[in-house]
Design a protein around this motif. Structure first.
Motif, mmCIF file in Angstrom:
data_model
loop_
_atom_site.group_PDB
_atom_site.id
_atom_site.type_symbol
_atom_site.label_atom_id
_atom_site.label_comp_id
_atom_site.label_asym_id
_atom_site.label_seq_id
_atom_site.Cartn_x
_atom_site.Cartn_y
_atom_site.Cartn_z
ATOM 1 N N ASP A 188 0.813 -1.208 0.000
ATOM 2 C CA ASP A 188 0.000 0.000 0.000
ATOM 3 C C ASP A 188 0.848 1.259 0.000
ATOM 4 O O ASP A 188 0.417 2.303 -0.521
ATOM 5 C CB ASP A 188 -0.928 0.001 1.219
ATOM 6 C CG ASP A 188 -1.977 -1.111 1.159
ATOM 7 O OD1 ASP A 188 -2.160 -1.688 0.065
ATOM 8 O OD2 ASP A 188 -2.586 -1.408 2.214
ATOM 9 N N GLU A 189 2.036 1.180 0.591
ATOM 10 C CA GLU A 189 2.921 2.345 0.616
ATOM 11 C C GLU A 189 3.565 2.603 -0.743
ATOM 12 O O GLU A 189 3.566 3.731 -1.242
ATOM 13 C CB GLU A 189 4.004 2.138 1.680
ATOM 14 C CG GLU A 189 5.080 3.220 1.695
ATOM 15 C CD GLU A 189 4.535 4.582 2.087
ATOM 16 O OE1 GLU A 189 5.112 5.599 1.616
ATOM 17 O OE2 GLU A 189 3.549 4.644 2.848
ATOM 18 N N PHE A 190 4.104 1.558 -1.366
ATOM 19 C CA PHE A 190 4.850 1.728 -2.613
ATOM 20 C C PHE A 190 3.979 1.605 -3.869
ATOM 21 O O PHE A 190 4.273 2.206 -4.896
ATOM 22 C CB PHE A 190 5.978 0.701 -2.693
ATOM 23 C CG PHE A 190 7.134 0.979 -1.769
ATOM 24 C CD1 PHE A 190 7.697 2.240 -1.690
ATOM 25 C CD2 PHE A 190 7.657 -0.016 -0.973
ATOM 26 C CE1 PHE A 190 8.769 2.509 -0.842
ATOM 27 C CE2 PHE A 190 8.725 0.226 -0.126
ATOM 28 C CZ PHE A 190 9.284 1.500 -0.052
ATOM 29 N N PHE A 191 2.910 0.791 -3.784
ATOM 30 C CA PHE A 191 2.101 0.521 -4.978
ATOM 31 C C PHE A 191 0.607 0.683 -4.669
ATOM 32 O O PHE A 191 -0.162 -0.281 -4.748
ATOM 33 C CB PHE A 191 2.376 -0.903 -5.479
ATOM 34 C CG PHE A 191 3.833 -1.231 -5.600
ATOM 35 C CD1 PHE A 191 4.584 -0.782 -6.673
ATOM 36 C CD2 PHE A 191 4.473 -1.978 -4.610
ATOM 37 C CE1 PHE A 191 5.941 -1.078 -6.778
ATOM 38 C CE2 PHE A 191 5.820 -2.285 -4.700
ATOM 39 C CZ PHE A 191 6.559 -1.827 -5.785
ATOM 40 N N PRO A 192 0.170 1.889 -4.315
ATOM 41 C CA PRO A 192 -1.234 2.071 -3.940
ATOM 42 C C PRO A 192 -2.213 1.852 -5.087
ATOM 43 O O PRO A 192 -3.357 1.477 -4.858
ATOM 44 C CB PRO A 192 -1.271 3.518 -3.438
ATOM 45 C CG PRO A 192 -0.119 4.190 -4.124
ATOM 46 C CD PRO A 192 0.942 3.142 -4.235
ATOM 47 N N ASP A 193 -1.766 2.079 -6.316
ATOM 48 C CA ASP A 193 -2.684 2.021 -7.462
ATOM 49 C C ASP A 193 -2.238 1.061 -8.554
ATOM 50 O O ASP A 193 -2.869 0.999 -9.610
ATOM 51 C CB ASP A 193 -2.846 3.429 -8.070
ATOM 52 C CG ASP A 193 -3.327 4.442 -7.049
ATOM 53 O OD1 ASP A 193 -4.299 4.134 -6.334
ATOM 54 O OD2 ASP A 193 -2.729 5.530 -6.964
ATOM 55 N N THR A 194 -1.169 0.313 -8.329
ATOM 56 C CA THR A 194 -0.646 -0.568 -9.375
ATOM 57 C C THR A 194 -0.395 -1.966 -8.832
ATOM 58 O O THR A 194 -0.289 -2.166 -7.624
ATOM 59 C CB THR A 194 0.677 -0.020 -9.954
ATOM 60 O OG1 THR A 194 1.648 0.069 -8.898
ATOM 61 C CG2 THR A 194 0.485 1.355 -10.567
#
Length: 408
Positions: free
Chosen positions: A165-171
């Motif tokens: 969730d920190e590094f890839f919230p939308d991918t």
């Protein structure tokens, strides 16, 4: 058929002594309320403990080492004891009871992890294939570390949900690359751990990959073993055997608690459940005594009512009222007060427990009470209230009409 005249008399009596009746009803309601709250809170504590233990395999042993605190066979105390891959292989060979086993290799908690222009610090651990099973991890995306990753020293990582969730919230993070302490690792999976908290801010890497960089293919910080369906007594026997054999291999005193430490999950679970049972027992005792106090209050007020109505009861008997009708009147009033206040306390207790369900924490979850136990307790209270009114009713039935009429 309902005797409306008798009910009218009961309500008149209650109305004449409103404060006294209210205080008595409060005592009864408070007794049931406290019983419900205490039992519900006790169950909430027990649920919290059970939930925390569900985060790892229940029949598991967690083995780590420290420094010796005793001299042994000519070797001085203070020696550092280390686990190795040879110990991992040795335990597999010696104990058929082992169902799953995983070593752990820890980098520091604040390991620097970078993706693009974002940098965070997380816990990074090396693991074997069985680690996901033993720690009850749920794979949300991708997969966990497999044997080929270990054999080929692959630079792959399984990341916690919070890291994703920190590094890839939308991918989609699968296939993306993270930089861990300057080395590049490809993400192969995302996990969820019901313990949550800092466990979700963790990265799992093949243990052999970390060992090749930091410990020359050898060092293990912790061994975690799942014993499958072994019973408690068998778990204790295996625990003792492992402690004895590892002590022999490492040349440490078997009684040295600092050199080799084994945490038996089954033993800890049994201890906690025993403690919870004791706490719930105490809560039962406190709740029951609260109910008894309420019942005594009912008995006392009925005695006072009989005394206040002595002249009235004497007149009734002089006019032909039977002892049975006198006893029935006192009984009915006692049961009415106890039943209404008892069910009021039950409703308030269940309502408060419903509110507490929204205040769950790590060690307090889903406070609840078996509704049938609560109803049974209330019915017992009503019965006790009836018995509490028996002596006053019997006393009323024995009143001498002539003496009663002459009393002031």
């Amino acid at each position: 058929m309902i005797d409306w005249d008798k009910w009218q008399e009961i309500f008149d009596s209650i109305n004449r002594h409103r404060l006294r009746t209210a205080l008595t009803a409060f005592g009864v309601a408070w007794g049931i309320f406290m019983l419900v709250i205490l039992l519900g809170a006790g169950q909430g504590l027990q649920n919290g403990v059970a939930y925390n233990f569900e985060g790892d395999a229940l029949n598991s042993l967690w083995i780590n080492t420290g420094s010796t605190s005793k001299a042994y066979k000519g070797l001085a105390e203070g020696r550092r004891v280390k686990l190795t891959n040879d110990d991992y292989d040795f335990l597999i060979e010696q104990f058929d009871e082992i169902n799953k086993i995983s070593g752990k290799y820890f980098l520091r908690w604040n390991t620097i992890v970078t993706y693009g222009n974002k940098t965070q610090t997380y816990s990074v651990q090396g693991t074997h294939v069985d680690g996901a099973f033993i720690e009850s991890l749920q794979i949300l995306e991708g997969r966990y570390v497999n044997q080929r990753d270990l054999d080929e020293l692959r630079k792959v990582a399984v990341i916690g949900r919070d890291v994703r969730d920190e590094f890839f919230p939308d991918t989609d993070p699968i296939g993306k690359e993270l930089k861990v302490e300057g080395s590049i690792y490809k993400i192969i999976g995302v996990f969820y751990d019901q313990e949550e908290g800092r466990t979700m801010q963790r990265l799992y890497l093949p243990i052999t990959t970390l060992q090749s960089v930091y410990s020359e293919f050898n060092h293990i910080d912790e061994l975690v073993i799942d014993m499958g369906s072994l019973g408690f007594e068998e778990m204790v026997m295996v625990e003792d055997a492992i402690k004895r054999m590892l002590s022999e291999r490492k040349l440490v005193d078997p009684e040295d608690r600092q050199a080799i430490r084994i945490w038996n999950m089954a033993r800890e679970y049994k201890s906690f459940m025993g403690l919870m049972a004791a706490i719930k027992g105490i809560m039962w005792i406190v709740g029951i005594f609260s109910i008894i106090a309420g019942v005594i209050g009912v008995s006392n007020i009925m005695l006072i009512i009989v005394k206040d109505r002595t002249k009235e009861i004497g007149i009734r008997k002089a006019l032909g009222a039977t002892p049975r009708s006198i006893i029935g009147m006192i009984f009915q009033e006692s049961i009415f007060i106890t039943a209404i206040s008892g069910y009021l306390g039950l409703a308030m207790g269940i309502g408060v427990l419903a509110l507490l369900r929204g205040m769950e924490s790590e060690f307090f979850r889903q406070p609840e009470i078996n509704i049938w136990i609560a109803i049974a307790a209330t019915m017992i209270l009503i019965l006790a209230g009836a018995l509490a009114g028996f002596l006053p009713a019997l006393q009323a039935a024995r009143i001498n009409p002539v003496k009663a009429i002459k009393s002031e």
